[in-house]
Design a protein around this motif. Structure first.
Motif, PDB file in Angstrom:
ATOM      1  N   THR A  17       0.834  -1.185   0.000  1.00 24.02           N
ATOM      2  CA  THR A  17       0.000   0.000   0.000  1.00 24.02           C
ATOM      3  C   THR A  17       0.879   1.248   0.000  1.00 24.02           C
ATOM      4  O   THR A  17       1.798   1.372   0.783  1.00 24.02           O
ATOM      5  CB  THR A  17      -0.911   0.024   1.241  1.00 24.02           C
ATOM      6  N   THR A  18       0.587   2.181  -0.886  1.00 29.65           N
ATOM      7  CA  THR A  18       1.386   3.389  -1.001  1.00 29.65           C
ATOM      8  C   THR A  18       0.466   4.581  -1.157  1.00 29.65           C
ATOM      9  O   THR A  18      -0.715   4.448  -1.432  1.00 29.65           O
ATOM     10  CB  THR A  18       2.305   3.312  -2.239  1.00 29.65           C
ATOM     11  N   SER A  19       1.033   5.764  -0.986  1.00 33.09           N
ATOM     12  CA  SER A  19       0.238   6.967  -1.171  1.00 33.09           C
ATOM     13  C   SER A  19      -0.151   7.144  -2.631  1.00 33.09           C
ATOM     14  O   SER A  19      -1.201   7.697  -2.939  1.00 33.09           O
ATOM     15  CB  SER A  19       1.029   8.181  -0.682  1.00 33.09           C
ATOM     16  N   TRP A  20       0.697   6.712  -3.533  1.00 34.52           N
ATOM     17  CA  TRP A  20       0.366   6.709  -4.957  1.00 34.52           C
ATOM     18  C   TRP A  20       0.473   5.268  -5.440  1.00 34.52           C
ATOM     19  O   TRP A  20       1.516   4.635  -5.299  1.00 34.52           O
ATOM     20  CB  TRP A  20       1.336   7.608  -5.735  1.00 34.52           C
ATOM     21  N   PRO A  21      -0.604   4.708  -6.014  1.00 35.76           N
ATOM     22  CA  PRO A  21      -0.615   3.266  -6.320  1.00 35.76           C
ATOM     23  C   PRO A  21       0.419   2.819  -7.335  1.00 35.76           C
ATOM     24  O   PRO A  21       0.715   1.635  -7.425  1.00 35.76           O
ATOM     25  CB  PRO A  21      -2.046   3.029  -6.825  1.00 35.76           C
ATOM     26  N   GLY A  22       0.998   3.748  -8.097  1.00 31.23           N
ATOM     27  CA  GLY A  22       2.019   3.350  -9.063  1.00 31.23           C
ATOM     28  C   GLY A  22       3.424   3.385  -8.499  1.00 31.23           C
ATOM     29  O   GLY A  22       4.393   3.131  -9.222  1.00 31.23           O
TER      30      GLY A  22
END
Length: 469
Positions: A17-22
């Motif tokens: 899980t990240t702040s920006w999915p890429g």
């Protein structure tokens, strides 16, 4: 020197899980580049890497000797990151890829992401040889990502715009001028393969601040000097490379890297809502090369304007059946006029957009509406007759048909009668059965579900397209 790739494992990359999915795609791309000893440097907008591109494209320069292995790594990491190319442009010394991907978190929503990659293998201009000497002293490390020095990157940003578009870009200009004033000795060493004349002209362009009217001529002089220098250095190689470059442009026009997509639906099916829902991820994936058009290409002006009417409705029509259909002759003339707009509008307006880059042209309604709802076009003929004209029109690559129960459609919009709504729903259902490019998207559920259904259908289409190629 042969560089071994470390991409033997074809299992999907772990997606956290990240702040920006890429983010996982970018992190793993640079990790693989570093492990494979690829000589590369990010040219600009690197401040938030590898966490995010901050809404920008990813502009990377790679040493020409690493061209093949770098390409393999890029496509492999895209595949292992739940990504798929929307399309790519493969030119001598340059690779442009638009990517669509998704991240599925456990028991949470699907997160879509997109990115545009511009990969330069050295610095190539048409048939010229590499115009840049690779210098490690011009590369620094930022969060374990190799980046080009700001001075050289800004000058290259200007130079690429001069070479590709014959103009000066405002966004890099001031920084490039300062770099030339302060660090010209190092910059000129890196750009020595341009030849002394082109290098001198570039310096003059960035130090003398020519008037607007003279900029085009200054840029043209640099381009001409580069071509002449390349030809004098190796005439046969220059002509061969130039021919290959020109053929690559013809090949793109024959087989465009971009897409034309249409979204059909009865009034109330949620076309505008769905388009707004998918717009952010498609704009991110294409870096704003998403072109949304209503109904037709609009190469030809609206018929009402030809009649001298000053106020013409060019967007969605609020009262689609508010005007009386024309008679037989008038209806045929309307069909001919609209069909010509679709035919010539595609080749003169749409095709150049999707041939230049992997852009997406998205139609809100399309020619098929002339058969589904001829009254909307003031056509007083049957849908079958309109269908004969529609058969002459270029088909979209993908057609999304938004469907819901007639009662639901009427509850959302009361612009046409229930009987007319049922007739159009039946038409659309039969169209889906008989058109292989048509995909059913239900809008009976939430907007998020409909959005995900449409994007997954697009994703699957792109996977099939990639497999076919």
């Amino acid at each position: 020197m042969i560089v071994e790739t470390h991409l033997q494992n074809t299992q999907p990359i772990t997606q956290a899980t990240t702040s920006w999915p890429g983010q996982f795609f970018i992190k793993n791309l640079f990790a693989e580049f570093n492990r494979s000893n690829i000589r590369y440097a990010v040219m600009r907008n690197y401040q938030n890497l590898p966490g995010s591109t901050d809404g920008s494209d990813l502009d990377i320069i790679v040493h020409p000797v690493n061209k093949n292995i770098a390409k393999k790594i890029i496509f492999d990491v895209i595949n292992r990151s739940n990504g798929v190319p929307i399309g790519h442009v493969n030119m001598p010394g340059f690779l442009k890829i638009f990517v669509l991907g998704f991240l599925k978190e456990e028991e949470k929503e699907i997160l879509w992401w997109g990115i545009r990659l511009d990969i330069s293998f050295g610095l190539i201009f048409k048939g010229a040889t590499n115009l840049m000497e690779w210098r490690e002293d011009q590369i620094i490390s930022h969060n374990e990502v190799r980046v080009l020095s700001d001075s050289l990157a800004n000058v290259l940003g200007v130079l690429k715009e001069v070479l590709n578009n014959n103009q000066l870009p405002k966004r890099y200009l001031d920084s490039a001028r300062n770099a030339v004033a302060v660090e010209w000795a190092n910059i000129s060493l890196a750009l020595a393969p341009m030849g002394s004349k082109a290098l001198h002209l570039l310096r003059m362009l960035l130090t003398e601040k020519p008037e607007t009217g003279a900029i085009y001529d200054r840029c043209s002089a640099i381009r001409k000097a580069l071509r002449r220098y390349a030809f004098r250095q190796a005439p046969s190689q220059y002509l061969k490379r130039r021919a290959f470059f020109e053929w690559s442009k013809v090949r793109r026009y024959i087989s465009p890297p971009g897409l034309m997509i249409a979204i059909l639906g009865v009034d109330g099916s949620g076309k505008s809502t769905i388009i707004e829902a998918i717009r952010p991820v498609l704009e991110e994936a294409t870096h704003n090369a998403l072109f949304i058009k209503h109904l037709r290409p609009m190469l030809l002006p609206p018929l009402a304007r030809l009649k001298g009417e000053k106020s013409v409705q060019e967007g969605p029509v609020l009262e689609p059946h508010g005007s009386t259909p024309s008679g037989m002759v008038g209806s045929i003339l309307r069909l001919i006029y609209l069909t010509l707009d679709y035919i010539f509008g595609y080749w003169l307006k749409i095709r150049p957009k999707i041939a230049k880059q992997p852009a997406i042209v998205l139609f809100d309604r399309y020619a098929y509406d002339m058969a589904m709802d001829p009254h909307r076009f003031r056509i007083g003929l049957s849908g079958k007759i309109a269908g004969c004209f529609i058969s002459l029109v270029t088909k979209p690559d993908l057609i999304f048909c938004l469907c819901a129960k007639p009662e639901s459609l009427i509850a959302r919009k009361q612009e046409i009668t229930i009987d007319e709504t049922k007739r159009q729903v039946l038409f659309l259902n039969n169209f889906i059965k008989n058109e292989p490019r048509a995909v059913l998207v239900s809008t009976e559920t939430s907007i998020e579900d409909s959005k995900n259904q449409l994007l997954h259908s697009l994703y699957d289409f792109l996977l099939q397209k990639k497999s076919a190629n």
